[in-house]
Design an enzyme around this catalytic site. Sequence first.
Site, mmCIF file in Angstrom:
data_model
loop_
_atom_site.group_PDB
_atom_site.id
_atom_site.type_symbol
_atom_site.label_atom_id
_atom_site.label_comp_id
_atom_site.label_asym_id
_atom_site.label_seq_id
_atom_site.Cartn_x
_atom_site.Cartn_y
_atom_site.Cartn_z
ATOM 1 C CE LYS A 26 -2.290 -0.713 3.855
ATOM 2 N NZ LYS A 26 -1.669 -1.968 4.365
ATOM 3 N NE ARG A 101 -4.677 -0.688 9.454
ATOM 4 C CZ ARG A 101 -3.590 -0.092 8.974
ATOM 5 N NH1 ARG A 101 -3.635 1.130 8.537
ATOM 6 N NH2 ARG A 101 -2.468 -0.741 8.899
ATOM 7 N NE ARG A 145 7.653 -2.491 5.963
ATOM 8 C CZ ARG A 145 6.337 -2.473 5.865
ATOM 9 N NH1 ARG A 145 5.763 -2.378 4.691
ATOM 10 N NH2 ARG A 145 5.591 -2.580 6.945
ATOM 11 N NE ARG A 178 6.140 0.415 10.177
ATOM 12 C CZ ARG A 178 5.047 0.270 9.433
ATOM 13 N NH1 ARG A 178 5.014 0.762 8.214
ATOM 14 N NH2 ARG A 178 3.994 -0.345 9.904
ATOM 15 N NE ARG A 189 1.775 -3.805 11.263
ATOM 16 C CZ ARG A 189 2.820 -3.584 10.454
ATOM 17 N NH1 ARG A 189 4.011 -4.056 10.760
ATOM 18 N NH2 ARG A 189 2.655 -2.912 9.338
HETATM 19 P P1 AMP Z 1 0.592 0.951 8.765
HETATM 20 O O1 AMP Z 1 1.771 1.858 8.636
HETATM 21 O O2 AMP Z 1 -0.532 1.333 7.871
HETATM 22 O O3 AMP Z 1 0.963 -0.501 8.653
HETATM 23 O O4 AMP Z 1 0.022 1.164 10.255
HETATM 24 C C1 AMP Z 1 0.850 0.920 11.375
HETATM 25 C C2 AMP Z 1 0.010 0.930 12.615
HETATM 26 O O5 AMP Z 1 -0.630 2.195 12.783
HETATM 27 C C3 AMP Z 1 -1.117 -0.084 12.648
HETATM 28 O O6 AMP Z 1 -0.686 -1.373 13.067
HETATM 29 C C4 AMP Z 1 -2.068 0.551 13.652
HETATM 30 O O7 AMP Z 1 -1.593 0.373 14.972
HETATM 31 C C5 AMP Z 1 -1.941 2.030 13.332
HETATM 32 N N1 AMP Z 1 -2.906 2.501 12.323
HETATM 33 C C6 AMP Z 1 -2.632 2.985 11.085
HETATM 34 N N2 AMP Z 1 -3.751 3.348 10.451
HETATM 35 C C7 AMP Z 1 -4.760 3.100 11.317
HETATM 36 C C8 AMP Z 1 -6.170 3.246 11.234
HETATM 37 N N3 AMP Z 1 -6.777 3.745 10.146
HETATM 38 N N4 AMP Z 1 -6.901 2.882 12.324
HETATM 39 C C9 AMP Z 1 -6.331 2.384 13.436
HETATM 40 N N5 AMP Z 1 -5.007 2.198 13.563
HETATM 41 C C10 AMP Z 1 -4.222 2.563 12.520
#
Ligand code: AMP
Length: 238
Positions: A26, A101, A145, A178, A189
Amino acid sequence: MRRVGGKSRQSASRVILFLGAPGSGKGTQSSWLSGQLGIPSLSTGDMLRAESKRNTAAGLKLRKILASGSLVDDEMVCQAVSSRLRLELPARGIILDGFPRTLRQAECLDRILSDLGIAGPVVVHLDLPNGDVSRERLISRMTARRQCGVCGSIYNLMSRPSSLGMLCEKDGGVLLQREDDQEAVIRRRFTEFDLSCAPLVEYYKRADYHRVDGDRDTEVVAAEVLAIAGPAETSAAA
Ligand code: AMP
């Protein structure tokens, strides 16, 4: 990735959103598409990670949630995203990476779009096989990553290493892992994603929804995404 057509294309205000499991690409696809279409992209993960670095009680709470791999609560995410969307949407639209989400977040987005008189989103679902073998492959990819601590550019020790070793090719920033790219957190996740994805697909599938096979070369996926999300041909001259 190569630019298609040699220049950015700009379009009227609209929303393109990416759904997909952790590691489905993404982030890569949305930042590339952003360059192609001249529409800003917003990663809620990046936004929340930046917020979590604040030395406040809220920052600390956020840090714990992110490190666990759980989702941040809807109210907090919607509040943070709303102000940004209301500011940026009317100008050029936005590409959303990681939002919505949950169903509550999808409804929140719909309310904002309807308030602003903007059409519903183009939904691009980067779908991956979810069997054990492909999940293990994804976990290996994600634990390799690395992200530039300065500009956020993404590298991969296996498939896309930096020519400068552990430094970013763009600005020399140090490449970091990260915290939530540790194996145990990645598994959490995936669980969160598996719970939330089906209701969202159900919610969007009667709208402008496109399933894209994300288990292919990045360039091949990008070409398909561009064909879906690229600006509609303008038959009538403005
Ligand atoms: P990502 O970078 O999109 O993989 O997001 C990393 C983390 O951020 C996720 O595991 C969640 O803890 C949090 N997160 C990101 N976007 C959302 C969202 N729309 N709603 C809730 N938590 C989010």
